[in-house]
Scaffold this active site. Sequence first.
Site, PDB file in Angstrom:
ATOM      1  N   CYS A 112     -32.823  40.990 -10.285  1.00 29.75           N
ATOM      2  CA  CYS A 112     -33.263  41.727  -9.167  1.00 29.75           C
ATOM      3  C   CYS A 112     -33.233  42.470  -8.168  1.00 29.75           C
ATOM      4  O   CYS A 112     -32.449  42.951  -6.819  1.00 29.75           O
ATOM      5  CB  CYS A 112     -34.716  43.040  -9.482  1.00 29.75           C
ATOM      6  SG  CYS A 112     -34.931  43.195 -11.548  1.00 29.75           S
ATOM      7  N   HIS A 253     -36.224  48.302  -4.012  1.00 30.84           N
ATOM      8  CA  HIS A 253     -36.228  47.311  -5.372  1.00 30.84           C
ATOM      9  C   HIS A 253     -37.188  47.985  -6.020  1.00 30.84           C
ATOM     10  O   HIS A 253     -37.868  48.669  -5.814  1.00 30.84           O
ATOM     11  CB  HIS A 253     -36.141  46.374  -5.773  1.00 30.84           C
ATOM     12  CG  HIS A 253     -35.912  46.065  -7.220  1.00 30.84           C
ATOM     13  ND1 HIS A 253     -35.027  46.770  -7.933  1.00 30.84           N
ATOM     14  CD2 HIS A 253     -36.633  44.926  -8.279  1.00 30.84           C
ATOM     15  CE1 HIS A 253     -35.268  46.150  -9.313  1.00 30.84           C
ATOM     16  NE2 HIS A 253     -36.316  45.295  -9.132  1.00 30.84           N
ATOM     17  N   ASN A 283     -36.039  50.624 -13.911  1.00 34.36           N
ATOM     18  CA  ASN A 283     -35.524  49.096 -12.643  1.00 34.36           C
ATOM     19  C   ASN A 283     -34.232  48.827 -12.968  1.00 34.36           C
ATOM     20  O   ASN A 283     -34.219  48.563 -14.818  1.00 34.36           O
ATOM     21  CB  ASN A 283     -36.374  47.959 -13.604  1.00 34.36           C
ATOM     22  CG  ASN A 283     -36.032  46.507 -13.276  1.00 34.36           C
ATOM     23  OD1 ASN A 283     -34.822  46.406 -12.379  1.00 34.36           O
ATOM     24  ND2 ASN A 283     -37.039  45.720 -12.695  1.00 34.36           N
TER      25      ASN A 283
END
Length: 326
Positions: A112, A253, A283
Amino acid sequence: MRSLIAGTGSYAPAKILTNADIEKLVDTSDQWIVERTGIRQRHVAAPEEATSDLALAAARRALESAKLDPADVEMIVVGTVTPDYQFPSVAAVVQGKLGNKKAFAFDLTAACAGSLYALSIADRFVSTGAVKNALVIGADALTRITDWTDRNTCILFGDGAGAMVLRPTDEPGRGVLTTRLHTDGSLVSILLMPGGGSRDPLSQKVLDERSHFVKMNGREVFKVAVRALVESCREVLAAEGLTPADVKHVIAHQANKRILDATLERLEIPASRCWMNLEKYGNTSAASVPMTLDEANRAGWFQPGDPILMMAIGGGMAWGASIVRW
């Protein structure tokens, strides 16, 4: 000389999977998902869409935003954990589809945090004059490595891509200022895809154990994420002689609203300064930061010189933060 983010772009697949849809797959509820994650829906790539297709769409929008001919791109770096192939890279596929022959192209894997790592690398090439421009992409199709029988993970992930074009600038007070990256390999086990690599190659055993899907210890990830993000944000702020109060915008993020809320609270930055869109996308891994940046940019959120705090954390564990003046 510094590198300036001269254009942004993003892409989310057309298909939307809502929490109500997931209720039909596993024992969960919309209320439970929203309370624990803040996510209400996520986008899912079509069967014929691969990660490079998502990346290409975002790249074209970023290049259009920057008014840069695709043929003139000199560097392409893609952060991803879901490449089309083991090799060659997604970046190479994108380069070919852009009709570009000039750029050197490669992928990197920082989960990520991939797009922030990619941004840091491209920044070094542009700010030192090694290249005149760079195309930075974060793209992932995490639903392809999601176990739809695991109620702890299948609620979280979505597909998408975001892109940034970097160019050099001599304008005082603008550009990518300070980035700090970190890794703690002792934490590999709390977030990983254990099967399908060279340690445990794809086999009937891997398929039966479902180890070719993402595995996560959510409680441990949460604890590490908040501590690591707060520390790295303070690190880059201190490097620039800034305080949290000086931050105009936060681009983070989008993993989990509780992680974001806890991080902002500890930094004493109002939540209103952080662009949040995880309720729409979930996500999206490496795509998250550039998708969020593009959405905020196109909404007219930034003014030249605005100090922006960027942060991300992912499996590895890998994380980092950056200060950018728009």
